[in-house]
Design an enzyme around this catalytic site. Structure first.
Site, PDB file in Angstrom:
ATOM      1  N   TRP A 324       0.836  -1.211   0.000  1.00  0.00           N
ATOM      2  CA  TRP A 324       0.000   0.000   0.000  1.00  0.00           C
ATOM      3  C   TRP A 324       0.864   1.251   0.000  1.00  0.00           C
ATOM      4  O   TRP A 324       0.509   2.256  -0.615  1.00  0.00           O
ATOM      5  CB  TRP A 324      -0.913   0.006   1.226  1.00  0.00           C
ATOM      6  CG  TRP A 324      -1.697   1.276   1.398  1.00  0.00           C
ATOM      7  CD1 TRP A 324      -2.886   1.593   0.802  1.00  0.00           C
ATOM      8  CD2 TRP A 324      -1.370   2.403   2.216  1.00  0.00           C
ATOM      9  NE1 TRP A 324      -3.303   2.850   1.206  1.00  0.00           N
ATOM     10  CE2 TRP A 324      -2.394   3.364   2.069  1.00  0.00           C
ATOM     11  CE3 TRP A 324      -0.298   2.698   3.059  1.00  0.00           C
ATOM     12  CZ2 TRP A 324      -2.374   4.587   2.740  1.00  0.00           C
ATOM     13  CZ3 TRP A 324      -0.282   3.915   3.723  1.00  0.00           C
ATOM     14  CH2 TRP A 324      -1.308   4.849   3.556  1.00  0.00           C
ATOM     15  N   HIS A 325       2.021   1.186   0.661  1.00  0.00           N
ATOM     16  CA  HIS A 325       2.875   2.365   0.750  1.00  0.00           C
ATOM     17  C   HIS A 325       3.549   2.701  -0.575  1.00  0.00           C
ATOM     18  O   HIS A 325       3.941   3.857  -0.783  1.00  0.00           O
ATOM     19  CB  HIS A 325       3.948   2.159   1.819  1.00  0.00           C
ATOM     20  CG  HIS A 325       3.438   2.310   3.218  1.00  0.00           C
ATOM     21  ND1 HIS A 325       2.820   1.276   3.902  1.00  0.00           N
ATOM     22  CD2 HIS A 325       3.425   3.366   4.063  1.00  0.00           C
ATOM     23  CE1 HIS A 325       2.479   1.693   5.110  1.00  0.00           C
ATOM     24  NE2 HIS A 325       2.820   2.954   5.229  1.00  0.00           N
ATOM     25  N   GLY A 326       3.694   1.735  -1.451  1.00  0.00           N
ATOM     26  CA  GLY A 326       4.323   2.039  -2.731  1.00  0.00           C
ATOM     27  C   GLY A 326       4.487   0.798  -3.587  1.00  0.00           C
ATOM     28  O   GLY A 326       4.603  -0.318  -3.075  1.00  0.00           O
TER      29      GLY A 326
END
Length: 470
Positions: A324-326
């Site tokens: 989700w962060h990248g």
């Protein structure tokens, strides 16, 4: 329009003036209009995104509510959630997925130009907005919140500018009811809001942005240019930088909302004082970890199907949380490291309890901090090779030149020391206590001094917040 730069202060003073002048019944429309200006300031071509996501969520919740039976409700929920996540999946992950698929296919299958067409500019806050409106749809499906018939109210819930770009990630019950019961334009929360904003500004401009200089230098350099001391400072410094950057943003967001009479949930609770990795995730980015628990871990089965399935669900949740962060393998590794640590702690706790072994609190805190600091290297590094270079740096680079190092980075070293000493006191409850008990002749000069310090150290400029990338 960063919270820490002049354009935001001009915007917010204008917004606050209108907030004070307009009758309460018009404030919802001020939220929509003002927040649209705030978002469009970055890239006006992306302003359609929060409107589209809100429309999908609003229509989807009503559609689910009209279903004839439980099976139809569940089927419609899946369709609505898929529609909400489609923009995020296409914009954020299409290029990552394509490059990894192409890597295992014969050469010439896709040309470089064709691949580049799948690299999209990431709209600000797309992940946070998607999670926020998904929480609304799922909560209405679960009958935990009534379906909102007024589109403008749901739009204000998504757009409300303090949390729009980087959270906190809100549940509908945390904000929507407040839009129906506005408090007085200025109440007792005003002073608390200003104090929180000053603390957040100091974290960002004095700590995060200054320490970012050495962190960026080390991650961008080659091994031959750096000493072991610089590697150590960058590794420890990023732990300080990301906390001060993100919690500083959250403090400013909560403070801004307080000034407007709105409560937002706390997102951090002294995470580096955590005595285990489980405790860390109860303290770090609390609204994300609770979102992952309630909308991913529990739907996967949670702890309902035995210990083995529970640990698998835990690992899956953390890997997806990392992704989700990248869209990069470094984030997958970061999530997998935390998932492995959580699984390990759960297994170890059972054995320690069986053997009547108690881990000293100081050892748990130290071990947790250094594991988190180690994992942050993968989070910060642009690629796996850089992460490994930074982790190897303290063991392969020279330890000579300490005096030169200390003289060059004296201010950064002082900031890291101050942070480590004061982190245990970083709690909103202490700020509330100070607002209630301190003499205003002392409180306001301290707040003004914090603003002056932040502006002086930063010289009027600010780096982009780290979590704006997500």
């Amino acid at each position: 329009m960063l919270f820490s730069e002049i354009p935001f202060f001009v915007f917010f003073l204008t917004y606050l003036t209108l907030h004070l002048l307009l009758p309460a019944r018009w404030r919802l429309y001020l939220v929509i209009g003002g927040s649209t200006v705030f978002y469009a300031w970055w890239r006006v071509e992306d302003v359609w995104l929060p409107y589209l996501l809100t429309l999908i969520g609003w229509a989807g919740a009503i559609w689910i509510d009209l279903a004839a039976d439980a099976r139809a409700r569940k089927r419609r929920l899946v369709i609505a959630v898929f529609a909400l996540f489609t923009p995020l999946l296409v914009v954020k992950y299409a290029f990552f997925l394509l490059t990894n698929i192409v890597a295992i296919l014969p050469g010439g299958f896709v040309t470089p130009d064709e691949m580049t067409s799948f690299r999209f500019a990431l709209p600000l806050g797309i992940s946070f907005m998607t999670f926020t409106i998904t929480a609304y749809v799922v909560d209405t499906y679960r009958s935990q919140y009534p379906v909102e018939k007024k589109l403008q109210k749901l739009l204000a819930y998504v757009l409300f500018f303090p949390h729009l770009i980087a959270g906190p990630i809100l549940r509908p019950n945390e904000l929507l009811p407040q839009f129906s019961h506005w408090t007085r334009a200025i109440d007792a929360r005003f002073t608390l809001g200003v104090c929180l904003f000053a603390i957040g500004l100091t974290k960002k401009l004095v700590f995060a942005d200054i320490i970012a200089g050495v962190v960026d230098h080390v991650y961008a350099s080659t091994a031959q240019q750096l000493s072991a001391w610089e590697y150590l400072l960058a590794i420890h410094g990023f732990s300080v930088q990301i906390y001060c950057d993100f919690s500083g943003y959250t403090d400013m967001a909560i403070g801004t909302a307080c000034i407007l009479g709105i409560r937002l949930p706390i997102n951090f609770r002294r995470p580096y004082a955590a005595h285990s990795i489980v405790d860390f995730w109860r303290r770090w980015h609390i609204t994300l970890s609770s979102w992952l628990r309630d909308y991913l871990y529990i739907p996967l089965g949670g702890n309902r199907n035995g210990e083995g399935r529970r640990l698998l669900n835990l690992m899956t949740t953390m890997v997806l949380g990392g992704l989700w962060h990248g869209a990069a393998w470094t984030f997958v590794i970061w999530g997998a490291l935390h998932g492995t640590a959580l699984v390990g702690v759960h297994l170890l706790r059972a054995r320690l309890a069986r053997w009547n072994i108690v881990v000293p609190a100081w050892l748990g805190i130290l071990g947790t901090f250094y594991f988190v600091t180690f994992a942050w290297v993968y989070f910060r590094a642009p690629d796996i090779g850089t992460a490994h270079r930074v982790l190897q740096g303290p063991f392969t680079a020279s330890w000579d030149g300490f005096r030169t190092f200390a003289a060059t980075y004296a201010f950064e070293l002082i900031l890291v020391f101050i942070f480590l000493v004061t982190h245990r006191y970083d709690a909103h409850s202490r700020v509330r206590m100070a607002v209630r008990t301190w003499n205003k002749g002392i409180l306001w000069p301290v707040v003004v001094a914090m603003f002056a310090l932040a502006i002086t150290v930063s010289q009027g400029s600010s780096a982009k917040f780290i979590y704006f990338e997500f």
